[in-house]
Design a protein around this motif. Structure first.
Motif, short mmCIF file in Angstrom:
data_model
loop_
_atom_site.label_atom_id
_atom_site.label_comp_id
_atom_site.label_asym_id
_atom_site.label_seq_id
_atom_site.Cartn_x
_atom_site.Cartn_y
_atom_site.Cartn_z
N ALA A 1 0.84 -1.19 0.00
CA ALA A 1 0.00 0.00 0.00
C ALA A 1 0.87 1.24 0.00
N MET A 2 0.77 2.04 -1.07
CA MET A 2 1.53 3.28 -1.21
C MET A 2 0.61 4.35 -1.77
N HIS B 1 10.25 3.99 -0.06
CA HIS B 1 10.29 3.48 1.31
C HIS B 1 11.08 2.18 1.37
N ARG B 2 11.76 1.98 2.48
CA ARG B 2 12.43 0.69 2.71
C ARG B 2 11.39 -0.35 3.09
N LEU B 3 11.63 -1.56 2.65
CA LEU B 3 10.77 -2.66 3.07
C LEU B 3 11.34 -3.26 4.35
N ALA B 4 10.46 -3.67 5.26
CA ALA B 4 10.92 -4.24 6.51
C ALA B 4 10.28 -5.58 6.82
N GLN B 5 9.08 -5.83 6.32
CA GLN B 5 8.39 -7.06 6.67
C GLN B 5 7.64 -7.64 5.48
N VAL B 6 7.44 -8.93 5.53
CA VAL B 6 6.58 -9.65 4.60
C VAL B 6 5.56 -10.39 5.45
N VAL B 7 4.28 -10.13 5.18
CA VAL B 7 3.21 -10.74 5.98
C VAL B 7 2.25 -11.44 5.05
N LEU C 1 3.95 -6.60 1.54
CA LEU C 1 5.28 -6.09 1.85
C LEU C 1 5.07 -4.80 2.63
N ALA C 2 5.71 -4.69 3.79
CA ALA C 2 5.49 -3.52 4.64
C ALA C 2 6.77 -2.71 4.81
#
Length: 96
Positions: free
Chosen positions: A27-28, A36-42, A55-56
């Motif tokens: 979501a952007m 933005h940097r990615l930090a998580q995959v859910v 991707l968060a």
């Protein structure tokens, strides 16, 4: 993951744990495109029961890297190519 930047290898490792047939979503805001940097995959399940992978971005102050390069926003169809406006003939000092 030891680097503050998520690498392709990190992403592949995280995605390999998810359903390979699931769509990947992030979501952007296309009206104010930022990088933005990615930090998580859910991995989750949507309201239709389909598995979805999200991707968060990170939560720290260094997550937002700045404006998305214009060529990327254009490639994503978030912006149209911008061209300089056409030049109008100059008016003379006499107003004509």
């Amino acid at each position: 993951m030891t680097s503050p930047e998520m690498t392709v290898d990190d992403l592949i490792d995280l995605l390999s744990r998810c359903d390979r047939d699931a769509p990947v979503c992030q979501a952007m805001n296309p009206f104010f495109p930022m990088s933005h940097r990615l930090a998580q995959v859910v991995q989750s399940v949507d309201e239709t029961g389909q598995t979805v992978v999200y991707l968060a971005e990170g939560r720290d102050e260094n997550t937002q890297l700045g404006h998305l390069p214009p060529e990327v926003a254009i490639a994503l169809a978030w912006q149209e190519p911008v061209q300089a406006p056409p030049r109008r003939p100059r008016r003379s000092a006499g107003g004509k």
